[in-house]
Design an enzyme around this catalytic site. Structure first.
Site, PDB file in Angstrom:
ATOM      1  N   GLN A 225      -7.470  -0.293   4.231  1.00  0.00           N
ATOM      2  CA  GLN A 225      -8.313  -0.936   5.248  1.00  0.00           C
ATOM      3  C   GLN A 225      -9.749  -1.148   4.773  1.00  0.00           C
ATOM      4  OE1 GLN A 225      -7.325  -2.250   8.037  1.00  0.00           O
ATOM      5  NE2 GLN A 225      -5.276  -1.367   8.236  1.00  0.00           N
TER       6      GLN A 225
ATOM      7  N   GLY B 254       0.824  -1.210   0.000  1.00  0.00           N
ATOM      8  CA  GLY B 254       0.000   0.000   0.000  1.00  0.00           C
ATOM      9  C   GLY B 254       0.856   1.257   0.000  1.00  0.00           C
ATOM     10  N   THR B 255       1.916   1.235   0.776  1.00  0.00           N
ATOM     11  CA  THR B 255       2.798   2.404   0.884  1.00  0.00           C
ATOM     12  C   THR B 255       3.353   2.806  -0.483  1.00  0.00           C
ATOM     13  OG1 THR B 255       3.391   1.776   3.143  1.00  0.00           O
ATOM     14  CG2 THR B 255       4.917   3.244   2.006  1.00  0.00           C
TER      15      THR B 255
ATOM     16  N   SER C 136      -3.596  -3.048  -0.379  1.00  0.00           N
ATOM     17  CA  SER C 136      -2.464  -3.815   0.145  1.00  0.00           C
ATOM     18  C   SER C 136      -2.866  -5.275   0.299  1.00  0.00           C
ATOM     19  CB  SER C 136      -2.069  -3.245   1.503  1.00  0.00           C
ATOM     20  OG  SER C 136      -1.101  -4.066   2.106  1.00  0.00           O
ATOM     21  N   GLY C 137      -2.016  -6.173  -0.193  1.00  0.00           N
ATOM     22  CA  GLY C 137      -2.328  -7.602  -0.123  1.00  0.00           C
ATOM     23  C   GLY C 137      -2.426  -8.133   1.303  1.00  0.00           C
TER      24      GLY C 137
ATOM     25  N   THR D   1      10.331  -6.829 -12.460  1.00  0.00           N
ATOM     26  CA  THR D   1       9.726  -8.130 -12.791  1.00  0.00           C
ATOM     27  C   THR D   1       8.585  -8.425 -11.825  1.00  0.00           C
ATOM     28  OG1 THR D   1      11.835  -8.896 -13.637  1.00  0.00           O
ATOM     29  CG2 THR D   1      10.221 -10.595 -13.075  1.00  0.00           C
TER      30      THR D   1
ATOM     31  N   ASN E  40      -7.391   2.924   9.982  1.00  0.00           N
ATOM     32  CA  ASN E  40      -6.815   1.693  10.526  1.00  0.00           C
ATOM     33  C   ASN E  40      -6.951   1.577  12.039  1.00  0.00           C
ATOM     34  OD1 ASN E  40      -4.965   3.917   9.855  1.00  0.00           O
ATOM     35  ND2 ASN E  40      -3.460   2.778  11.039  1.00  0.00           N
TER      36      ASN E  40
ATOM     37  N   CYS F 235       1.486  -0.464  13.041  1.00  0.00           N
ATOM     38  CA  CYS F 235       2.628  -0.249  12.164  1.00  0.00           C
ATOM     39  C   CYS F 235       3.729   0.494  12.898  1.00  0.00           C
ATOM     40  CB  CYS F 235       2.218   0.531  10.925  1.00  0.00           C
ATOM     41  SG  CYS F 235       0.884  -0.254  10.061  1.00  0.00           S
TER      42      CYS F 235
HETATM   43  N1  PLP Z   1      -2.782   2.767   4.737  1.00  0.00           N
HETATM   44  C1  PLP Z   1      -3.415   2.240   5.782  1.00  0.00           C
HETATM   45  C2  PLP Z   1      -4.739   2.804   6.187  1.00  0.00           C
HETATM   46  C3  PLP Z   1      -2.848   1.188   6.491  1.00  0.00           C
HETATM   47  O1  PLP Z   1      -3.482   0.672   7.548  1.00  0.00           O
HETATM   48  C4  PLP Z   1      -1.588   0.689   6.078  1.00  0.00           C
HETATM   49  C5  PLP Z   1      -0.909  -0.372   6.868  1.00  0.00           C
HETATM   50  O2  PLP Z   1      -1.098  -0.484   8.047  1.00  0.00           O
HETATM   51  C6  PLP Z   1      -0.977   1.261   4.956  1.00  0.00           C
HETATM   52  C7  PLP Z   1      -1.606   2.296   4.309  1.00  0.00           C
HETATM   53  C8  PLP Z   1       0.328   0.754   4.449  1.00  0.00           C
HETATM   54  O3  PLP Z   1       0.159  -0.476   3.789  1.00  0.00           O
HETATM   55  P1  PLP Z   1       1.412  -1.440   3.551  1.00  0.00           P
HETATM   56  O4  PLP Z   1       1.745  -2.061   4.863  1.00  0.00           O
HETATM   57  O5  PLP Z   1       0.909  -2.452   2.553  1.00  0.00           O
HETATM   58  O6  PLP Z   1       2.491  -0.622   2.991  1.00  0.00           O
END
Ligand code: PLP
Length: 382
Positions: free
Chosen positions: A177, A69-70, A197-198, A235, A149, A324
């Site tokens: 989320q 996601g980031t 995000s997977g 890749t 989150n 996180c």
């Molecule tokens: N955005 C939200 C709302 C999240 O909760 C998170 C991860 O906790 C992220 C972004 C980041 O996702 P990733 O861990 O896949 O980089």
């Protein structure tokens, strides 16, 4: 372990693991190669693209696979800078994830202007303030999370999109989320970009997806071999992508087959039971539209860090604030933005469910939490 921390990361679903394993074993080929096995890997990637597109009502060609996601968030923020200098403003919400907050800081350091739209006491974006920020200065992008989150609060996305588009700004939704937990449909609510995000949806870590509307001109963050239609070099992580497709398909079903409702029922049961078992507990954002997976609970007078340790000993995994960065145990900026003082924010835990939890686990967690909180309050009272 009773795992109530699915907003931090989810377990890999058994069918997802099964689907990805062949691509780690014998079907390890590069999908861009020219032989038969490569064509089969390519087909698997394209099928996954369709599955992810179906989860959010997109066209498959609007999906770009990423690593997380980031990455998607950073890629969008970087791409939209093409609108400088005419539109230099970035608007984010006060309760965004660190990926958006830090990326906004980078926007600022690079010469852009990043401003924060406040939320109300329930954690919902203040639309009047957002409209005022849009009117103040030509805005390139509004980057807001679809669901939070820490609290599960769901943003008024349609209103946000309307306000931003009326002001000529583009919209990125962080749906990391939200996807699969509530209906997210990019045709009905026409955001321009959306990150997924997977590992938040029962695929493994290391894969994500970015929706880029076909209306948008997109500058890739990673350039290289021209993969993903030139929108993300590197890749392809075929096994991860196949997993994400499979996970998305399961989430699409879960929204309609009663699974989402069953998860929500467990969360509600947990909150109701805690409220009967313990005096003075506060369910944060309970008055706002919320994900059915998430419970943010304040136990006034109880130190969240100590409570986490007792719960860990009792076999319950949950987190204080955003997992996180919960190692730091700073008071949550999300709760502070909602007006909680430091003491209350420091007495708050997040519990988050998935379809792999059970009612029995939920009841055992209530017992464990009630026992630990009572013990801590007794000790504090001397
Ligand atoms: N955005 C939200 C709302 C999240 O909760 C998170 C991860 O906790 C992220 C972004 C980041 O996702 P990733 O861990 O896949 O980089």
């Amino acid at each position: 372990m009773i795992y109530l921390d699915s907003n931090a990361t989810t377990c890999v679903a058994p069918e997802v693991l099964e689907a990805m394993l062949p691509f780690l074993r014998d079907q390890f080929v590069n999908p861009s190669a020219s032989y038969k096995a490569a064509r089969s890997a390519r087909r698997a990637v394209e099928q996954a693209r369709e599955q992810v597109a179906a989860l959010i009502g997109a066209r498959s060609e609007e999906i770009v696979f990423t690593s997380c996601g980031t990455e998607g968030i950073n890629a969008v923020h970087a791409s939209v800078r093409a609108l400088w200098p005419e539109r230099r403003r970035l608007i984010i919400g006060a309760t965004e994830h660190a990926a958006v907050l830090e990326s906004a800081e980078r926007w600022r350091q690079s010469g852009g202007e990043a401003v924060v739209a406040p939320v109300d006491r329930n954690g919902v974006i203040d639309l009047t303030a957002l409209r005022a920020l849009l009117a103040e200065s030509p805005t390139a992008l509004v980057s807001i999370m679809w669901a939070n989150n820490e609290t599960g609060v769901v943003a008024p996305m349609m209103e946000i999109v309307n306000a931003a588009h009326e002001a000529g700004a583009q919209v990125h939704a962080d749906a990391v989320q939200a996807a699969g937990k509530l209906p997210v449909h990019v045709e009905r609510i026409p955001v321009d970009y959306l990150s997924l995000s997977g590992h938040k949806m029962h695929a493994p870590k290391g894969v994500g997806a970015l929706f880029v509307s076909r209306r948008m001109r997109f500058q890739p963050l990673l350039v290289g071999g021209g993969q993903e239609g030139g929108r993300r070099g590197g890749t392809e992580n075929v096994a991860g992508i196949v997993a994400m497709g499979m996970a998305a398909a399961a989430m699409t079903r879960a929204l309609v087959d009663g699974t989402e409702a069953a998860v929500r029922a467990m969360r509600d049961r947990f909150e109701a039971a805690l409220q009967t078992r313990l005096p003075k507990v506060v369910m944060n954002a309970a008055a706002a539209p919320r994900l059915g997976t998430t419970s943010s609970v304040t136990f006034p007078g109880v130190d969240a860090a100590g409570l986490l340790i007792l719960l860990d000993k009792a076999g319950v995994a949950c987190s204080a604030g955003s997992a996180c960065h919960s190692a730091s145990l700073h008071p949550s900026h999300v709760l502070e933005a909602m007006g909680l003082d430091t003491a209350h924010a420091g007495s708050t835990l997040r519990f988050s469910w998935s379809r792999f939890n059970t009612v029995e686990e939920t009841d055992s967690a209530v017992e464990a939490v009630a026992r630990a909180v009572t013990r801590m309050r007794e000790l504090a009272a001397g």
